[in-house]
Design a protein around this motif. Structure first.
Motif, PDB file in Angstrom:
ATOM      1  N   VAL A 197      32.407  28.460 -12.747  1.00 40.14           N
ATOM      2  CA  VAL A 197      32.249  29.906 -12.911  1.00 40.14           C
ATOM      3  C   VAL A 197      30.859  30.220 -12.394  1.00 40.14           C
ATOM      4  O   VAL A 197      29.863  29.816 -12.993  1.00 40.14           O
ATOM      5  CB  VAL A 197      32.412  30.349 -14.381  1.00 40.14           C
ATOM      6  N   ARG A 198      30.803  30.882 -11.236  1.00 36.79           N
ATOM      7  CA  ARG A 198      29.529  31.148 -10.570  1.00 36.79           C
ATOM      8  C   ARG A 198      29.060  32.563 -10.870  1.00 36.79           C
ATOM      9  O   ARG A 198      29.735  33.533 -10.561  1.00 36.79           O
ATOM     10  CB  ARG A 198      29.673  30.967  -9.066  1.00 36.79           C
ATOM     11  N   GLY A 199      27.894  32.639 -11.482  1.00 33.15           N
ATOM     12  CA  GLY A 199      27.267  33.921 -11.746  1.00 33.15           C
ATOM     13  C   GLY A 199      25.975  34.042 -10.967  1.00 33.15           C
ATOM     14  O   GLY A 199      25.624  33.163 -10.175  1.00 33.15           O
ATOM     15  N   THR A 200      25.247  35.114 -11.220  1.00 36.65           N
ATOM     16  CA  THR A 200      24.007  35.366 -10.491  1.00 36.65           C
ATOM     17  C   THR A 200      22.781  35.309 -11.392  1.00 36.65           C
ATOM     18  O   THR A 200      21.664  35.366 -10.890  1.00 36.65           O
ATOM     19  CB  THR A 200      24.059  36.757  -9.828  1.00 36.65           C
ATOM     20  N   LEU A 249      32.521  24.653 -15.608  1.00 41.52           N
ATOM     21  CA  LEU A 249      31.061  24.656 -15.606  1.00 41.52           C
ATOM     22  C   LEU A 249      30.549  26.022 -15.192  1.00 41.52           C
ATOM     23  O   LEU A 249      30.897  26.536 -14.127  1.00 41.52           O
ATOM     24  CB  LEU A 249      30.533  23.589 -14.640  1.00 41.52           C
ATOM     25  N   LEU A 250      29.741  26.640 -16.045  1.00 38.24           N
ATOM     26  CA  LEU A 250      29.117  27.927 -15.740  1.00 38.24           C
ATOM     27  C   LEU A 250      27.801  27.661 -15.027  1.00 38.24           C
ATOM     28  O   LEU A 250      26.939  26.938 -15.555  1.00 38.24           O
ATOM     29  CB  LEU A 250      28.872  28.717 -17.024  1.00 38.24           C
ATOM     30  N   THR A 251      27.627  28.230 -13.840  1.00 38.54           N
ATOM     31  CA  THR A 251      26.484  27.896 -13.007  1.00 38.54           C
ATOM     32  C   THR A 251      26.085  29.053 -12.090  1.00 38.54           C
ATOM     33  O   THR A 251      26.884  29.947 -11.841  1.00 38.54           O
ATOM     34  CB  THR A 251      26.800  26.639 -12.153  1.00 38.54           C
ATOM     35  N   THR A 252      24.865  28.998 -11.605  1.00 36.31           N
ATOM     36  CA  THR A 252      24.419  29.934 -10.569  1.00 36.31           C
ATOM     37  C   THR A 252      24.374  29.249  -9.205  1.00 36.31           C
ATOM     38  O   THR A 252      24.109  29.894  -8.198  1.00 36.31           O
ATOM     39  CB  THR A 252      23.019  30.501 -10.883  1.00 36.31           C
ATOM     40  N   GLN A 253      24.657  27.960  -9.174  1.00 41.31           N
ATOM     41  CA  GLN A 253      24.548  27.165  -7.944  1.00 41.31           C
ATOM     42  C   GLN A 253      25.860  27.167  -7.150  1.00 41.31           C
ATOM     43  O   GLN A 253      26.933  27.341  -7.707  1.00 41.31           O
ATOM     44  CB  GLN A 253      24.172  25.721  -8.287  1.00 41.31           C
ATOM     45  N   THR A 254      25.752  26.926  -5.847  1.00 40.17           N
ATOM     46  CA  THR A 254      26.950  26.848  -5.012  1.00 40.17           C
ATOM     47  C   THR A 254      27.576  25.464  -5.049  1.00 40.17           C
ATOM     48  O   THR A 254      28.759  25.324  -4.771  1.00 40.17           O
ATOM     49  CB  THR A 254      26.643  27.223  -3.545  1.00 40.17           C
TER      50      THR A 254
END
Length: 152
Positions: A34-37, A74-79
């Protein structure tokens, strides 16, 4: 080759829709990022997911822990997701590329249809992915249930 699914949220909050879609992704056997900013917003999402329905435990973790590679979600801001994600959920306007759409099983872009900035960002992502030849679907819940409204 994967596809990008755009989810235009107008009836249900993000965490409710995300929980439903994550459950479906797990049912398909996908590992998810789960990609956030924003890490603070992801921490809030992490807390909300832990308080989900009693009958639907959703195992997940917030990136930066010692067990990131083992997390099914996995919740992350990374690509790059160390959990080997085959599906990416973009929230809060996180970017995705046509190359990711092609390489992954699924990319899901969730956006708040009542927020003009989020709506414009999603429109830009749709155009960018469509122009790059990526397969995409647009889903709306405006009628109260999810309906596919467009496909490339």
């Amino acid at each position: 080759m994967g596809a990008a699914y755009f989810y235009h949220l107008t009836q249900r909050p993000l965490v409710e829709t995300l929980t439903m879609l994550l459950s479906k992704a797990q049912g398909a056997g996908w590992r998810v990022a789960v990609r956030g900013t924003d890490t603070d917003l992801l921490a809030q999402m992490d807390a909300a997911l832990w308080q989900g329905p009693d009958d639907g435990f959703l195992p997940h973790g917030l990136a930066g822990g010692p067990h990131d590679a083992e997390q099914p979600v996995l919740l992350t801001t990374q690509t790059d997701a160390p959990n080997g994600a085959t599906c990416v959920f973009s929230i809060h306007g996180a970017d995705v590329t046509a190359d990711e759409v092609a390489a992954l099983d699924r990319v899901c872009i969730l956006f708040d249809g009542l927020d003009d900035l989020a709506l414009n960002k999603a429109r830009g992502q749709w155009k960018k992915l469509k122009d790059a030849g990526a397969s995409a679907q647009y889903w709306s819940e405006e009628s109260g249930r999810w309906e596919k409204k467009a496909e490339t």
